[in-house]
Enzyme design. Structure first.
Site, PDB file in Angstrom:
ATOM      1  N   GLY A  29      -9.394   3.287 -61.843  1.00  0.00           N
ATOM      2  CA  GLY A  29      -9.611   2.061 -62.606  1.00  0.00           C
ATOM      3  C   GLY A  29      -8.368   1.227 -62.825  1.00  0.00           C
ATOM      4  O   GLY A  29      -8.463   0.108 -63.327  1.00  0.00           O
ATOM      5  N   CYS A 238     -41.596  -5.944 -55.446  1.00  0.00           N
ATOM      6  CA  CYS A 238     -41.219  -6.656 -54.214  1.00  0.00           C
ATOM      7  C   CYS A 238     -42.476  -7.111 -53.483  1.00  0.00           C
ATOM      8  O   CYS A 238     -43.385  -6.313 -53.237  1.00  0.00           O
ATOM      9  CB  CYS A 238     -40.394  -5.749 -53.310  1.00  0.00           C
ATOM     10  SG  CYS A 238     -40.098  -6.457 -51.673  1.00  0.00           S
ATOM     11  N   CYS A 241     -42.483  -5.053 -49.850  1.00  0.00           N
ATOM     12  CA  CYS A 241     -42.609  -3.605 -49.705  1.00  0.00           C
ATOM     13  C   CYS A 241     -43.185  -2.929 -50.940  1.00  0.00           C
ATOM     14  O   CYS A 241     -43.402  -1.731 -50.939  1.00  0.00           O
ATOM     15  CB  CYS A 241     -41.258  -2.975 -49.356  1.00  0.00           C
ATOM     16  SG  CYS A 241     -40.140  -2.834 -50.781  1.00  0.00           S
ATOM     17  N   CYS A 263     -36.992  -7.642 -52.267  1.00  0.00           N
ATOM     18  CA  CYS A 263     -35.805  -6.801 -52.433  1.00  0.00           C
ATOM     19  C   CYS A 263     -34.572  -7.515 -51.936  1.00  0.00           C
ATOM     20  O   CYS A 263     -34.561  -8.090 -50.852  1.00  0.00           O
ATOM     21  CB  CYS A 263     -35.924  -5.519 -51.597  1.00  0.00           C
ATOM     22  SG  CYS A 263     -37.104  -4.339 -52.190  1.00  0.00           S
ATOM     23  N   CYS A 269     -35.554  -2.476 -48.139  1.00  0.00           N
ATOM     24  CA  CYS A 269     -36.877  -3.091 -48.038  1.00  0.00           C
ATOM     25  C   CYS A 269     -37.501  -2.833 -46.663  1.00  0.00           C
ATOM     26  O   CYS A 269     -38.662  -2.461 -46.560  1.00  0.00           O
ATOM     27  CB  CYS A 269     -36.754  -4.592 -48.292  1.00  0.00           C
ATOM     28  SG  CYS A 269     -38.313  -5.419 -48.622  1.00  0.00           S
TER      29      CYS A 269
END
Lengths: 283, 257, 365
Positions: A29, A238, A241, A263, A269
């Site tokens: 980080g 979605c 899908c 998606c 997807c």
């Protein structure tokens, strides 16, 4: 592409970048300055991610490049071509087949494995930048872990809106020590970073900073005990899908308010769609 | 006899050829208010900055005794430790509240910041604490979400005090806290400071050019001139029976109300 | 209408590049511009691209300008990106502008001085009247006879002030290695060496505007042009095998020394202070802007109250590189719809909450 080294950068530069990466991995980080170079793509268009990827690629790597979760957005195409030309390595659109994934603003829906590396493109590495413009001052704040100001911002959000209003680039605490910008991924993606099995590398070319999250590291979004970080997404599924668990893009169908949700992760997807087709064919 | 909270010995500080502090000693006991008075150029503000670790002296020692009773050399302390001290056990009230407040943060955010910097992580508790402090400095809790630029000068100063006291500091440095405010506002603010300091048992080092402020707030007083302490002692004694000619001059020049 | 996911990004990019190539070539009935013509007749553009591209090569700069269709920032970017691929095998010796073969040399602080005021090829005293005769390309120019090269000594003007002790030392440090902006990330606080490197490649418009702002009162430091020099200097390096310097070429430089507000007090004898500008090619605007901003950024060092934008070192250096700037500004054109989607969801949710609250209070009333 004759006359250029493998993956464009010369070996000295790659070594310099790898040293920065090692330092970054050792201090999860923490932003490590590096001597970033001008690349053939403009600053702000992924030069940091490209330099990190160029430094870690080997001839047997398989590279996936996505932007907004899609393999076919113009800048993802441009970057993938760049590496195909300068490194001659195999490229793919399938998350599961890639060894290195360079991404702008999304984490793939398919969970990543320990043998994969994800490289994030970062525009503004400094999570405190909007609250404190001076980098000399923010450096002090990171060194002394003085992060009260970030909590003040969250407090102000709750006081004004009733909840935290940050919807992307949600500030996170890495390994309990450093406040980090995860790059402008939607808040929806933030939990995927926590204890991810893959190595996560972050490159900011214009600001010349590299940072990292080693595998299985704690990554906690900042919040309050009584206002915990909440995952929010659109209520729709979605339209292609049927997925209910992925991040959706809103597509404008007409000017009468017609909308379709699909998606954002095109590979995810497509995979679900072909599974459905197989199921339908089998039935 | 309890031990000193803060003690300074042999402080010297020069700016070029001018001695801003020319051999100054000072002591502060827990819970007492010490006023440092003098004209501008007397060195009183410089003394405040040296005592609080903001400026380093050329010579001399400032020692602070923490809650465990351990004495620390303020100017030998590592920067992170001094910064942490300023956010917890110490406070600093500036003459101009805009120097200490975040003008783009609400009143509640300003008061809560030191708590959050110390690890407070419950929004509701932080907010309750902010409301409580606003009440204590006589700001209506309904103003908790208002921006500081909507506050009057007197209110801003009270907000700064609330922000400073939120972490229950043991020692607060004050630099002309009533400077720049009109007379009636000053009076109310002084009254508030006196009440809070007494109720919370805070030790204060207070710099002021105004003898009346010192008389109202301080237990003990130091009179400074040209970088030196010319007289010191219990406030009433020094002001009622000044020994040094300069103190006599200062006292006599205060208009009798 | 069934929705078909958008594809074909690759084909779109190829088509865009083809169109771009056509636009760049322009009207095919006209002769193609040669890079030699650009280098020779658009020298000021070439100089700007070399300065901001941080690479002295007029032919490459001319090529970049041709490739970029005259967009000078795009051309500088091309040159900078090329520069990245070049190996660094040596450092040159510091160039001696004292020994510059002067084409132009002026000073605003003395009426006359050793070496004289040499105007050189300057636009300064031209009348800005569009010359339509230039539109016809067959203009024959009859040049004036050339004067013999002057062998007169041309001492540096600041050296003349220095003889009387009137100006601060030039601040040359011979021990420490200068920082290298091309190798190490900029960090704050930034010392003067790195600040000057940053300004030398900074956007000319930005330097100009900031310099202008100081003159108008945002951090005024009472500048005078001590000297401007334009001409050629030798570039030398010391090959390790030889151990002595050899000249590898000459480059054109513009140098500007400003003489600024004196510091000091009743007890410290006052001296004039300095601002310095140096750049590739012939660009006085850049060198002067650089000198003004250099001096402004020294405000804190010289004990002045630093409140103006040109005096804010972090602000100036973070925003003076136009290749960084254009990249980040123009990156906003990239798709941001994922983050925008999150914002849409957030704002819809907040509006729903606010509307529900209003409805609730209305039904109560």
């Amino acid at each position: 592409m004759s006359g250029y080294n493998f993956a464009y950068l010369d070996e000295q530069t790659k070594r310099m970048i790898r040293r920065a990466i090692l330092k970054a991995v050792a201090i999860p980080g923490h932003q490590v300055p590096f001597g970033g170079r001008e690349m053939p793509l403009p600053y702000g268009w992924g030069t940091g991610g490209i330099q990190v990827t160029a430094a870690i690629l080997g001839p047997s790597d398989v590279l996936k490049v996505i932007d907004q979760g899609a393999d076919d957005t113009t800048n993802a195409v441009s970057i993938r071509r760049f590496f195909a030309r300068t490194a001659g390595i195999e490229t793919t659109t399938h998350t599961a087949d890639a060894s290195v994934i360079q991404t702008r603003h999304r984490i793939p829906e398919t969970p990543l494995r320990a043998d994969q590396i994800i490289v994030y493109q970062v525009p503004l590495p400094e999570p405190l930048a909007k609250l404190e413009q001076s980098r000399a001052e923010t450096r002090q704040m990171h060194a002394l872990a003085e992060y009260g100001l970030m909590h003040v911002k969250l407090y102000e959000d709750i006081a004004r809106y009733g909840h935290i209003s940050i919807s992307y680039d949600y500030p996170v605490m890495v390994n309990g020590r450093y406040l980090m910008s995860p790059s402008p991924i939607p808040a929806f993606d933030t939990p995927k970073m926590h204890r991810m099995a893959a190595l996560q590398l972050f490159g900011a070319g214009r600001e010349k900073r590299i940072y990292a999250i080693p595998p299985h590291t704690d990554v906690k979004p900042l919040d309050f005990d009584d206002h915990p970080f909440r995952l929010t997404r659109a209520p729709q599924a979605c339209g292609l899908c049927g997925a209910r668990d992925s991040y959706l893009d809103e597509v404008v169908m007409d000017d009468r308010g017609g909308r379709l949700f699909v998606c954002s992760d095109t590979d995810y997807c497509a995979g679900r769609q072909s599974m459905r087709q197989d199921e339908d064919a089998a039935a | 006899m309890s031990e000193h909270l803060l003690s300074a010995t042999g402080l010297h500080l020069s700016f070029g050829a001018i001695w801003a502090l020319d051999g100054v000693d000072a002591t502060l006991w827990p819970g007492e208010v010490l006023a440092v008075v003098g004209e501008s150029g007397s060195g009183k503000t410089t003394l405040l900055h040296v005592l609080s670790g903001r400026s380093a002296p050329d010579a001399g020692l400032v020692a602070y005794r923490d809650t465990e009773g351990v004495a620390h050399n303020v100017h030998a302390m590592p920067a992170p430790q001094l910064r942490a001290l300023h956010r917890s056990d110490w406070g600093f009230v500036h003459q101009n509240p805009r120097d200490a407040l975040r003008m783009e943060v609400s009143a509640g955010g300003n008061v809560g910041e030191r708590l959050m910097a110390q690890g407070a992580r419950h929004y509701g508790v932080i907010r309750e604490s902010a409301i409580d402090w606003l009440r204590q400095v006589e700001i209506s809790p309904s103003r908790i979400d208002d921006m500081p630029h909507t506050f009057s000068g007197g209110m801003l100063q009270r907000l700064q005090i609330a922000r400073t006291l939120a972490t229950h500091p043991r020692l607060v440095f004050m630099d002309e806290p009533t400077g720049g405010l009109d007379v009636s506002v000053q009076a109310r603010l002084l009254d508030l400071i006196r009440t809070l300091v007494a109720r919370l048992g805070i030790a204060v080092v207070l710099v002021t050019h105004d003898i009346a402020v010192a008389r109202l707030l301080a237990d003990r007083i130091l009179v400074m001139r040209h970088g030196r302490v010319v007289e010191g002692g219990l406030t009433d004694q020094v002001l009622d029976d000044p020994q040094h000619p300069y103190t006599q001059l200062l006292v006599s020049s205060v208009l009798q109300a | 209408m069934a929705y078909v996911a958008v594809k074909g990004g690759e084909r779109a990019i190829d088509a865009a590049h083809d169109w771009l190539a056509r636009a760049r070539r322009g009207d095919r009935s006209l002769p193609e511009i040669g890079t030699a013509q650009i280098a020779s007749q658009l020298g000021r553009a070439v100089d700007r691209v070399m300065a901001e591209g941080s690479c002295y090569d007029p032919d490459l700069a001319a090529l970049a300008i041709k490739q970029a269709q005259g967009d000078l920032i795009e051309a500088a970017f091309l040159l900078r990106a090329y520069r990245t691929t070049l190996p660094r095998f040596a450092h040159s010796e510091p160039v001696e502008t004292d020994a510059m073969l002067l084409r132009r040399r002026i000073s605003a602080i003395y009426k006359d001085l050793p070496g004289g005021q040499v105007l050189g090829p300057t636009y300064d005293y031209t009348h800005r009247l569009l010359d339509f005769a230039l539109a016809a390309e067959s203009l024959e120019v009859t040049p004036l006879p050339l004067a013999a090269a002057s062998s007169e000594d041309t001492p540096r003007v600041t050296a003349l002030l220095d003889q009387e002790g009137l100006i601060e030392p030039s601040g040359v440090s011979t021990e420490a290695e200068p920082g290298d902006l091309t190798r190490d990330a900029l960090a704050f606080p930034a010392e003067r060496d790195v600040r000057l490197q940053s300004l030398a490649r900074g956007d000319e418009g930005f330097l100009l505007a900031l310099g202008y702002s100081t003159q108008r009162g945002y951090g005024n430091n009472h500048p005078f042009v001590g000297e401007i020099r334009v001409g050629e200097v030798a570039v030398e390096l010391v090959p390790p095998e030889l151990g002595f310097p050899i000249t590898i070429g000459t480059i054109t430089l513009t140098e500007c020394e400003m003489v600024n507000q004196f510091s000091g007090s009743k007890t410290e004898p006052p001296q004039f202070t300095r601002g310095y500008g140096l750049c590739f090619g012939h660009s006085e605007r850049r060198a002067m802007g650089m000198a003004l901003v250099d001096r402004a950024m020294r405000a804190e060092e010289l004990g002045e109250n630093a409140t103006a934008p040109a005096q804010d070192i972090e602000f100036v250096l973070s925003h003076c590189d136009n290749i960084e700037a254009t990249g980040f500004v123009e990156h906003l054109k990239l798709p941001h719809y994922v983050d925008f989607q999150s914002e849409l969801e957030t704002i819809r949710r907040m509006r729903a909450t606010a509307t529900a609250a209003t409805v609730a209070t209305e039904t109560e009333a």
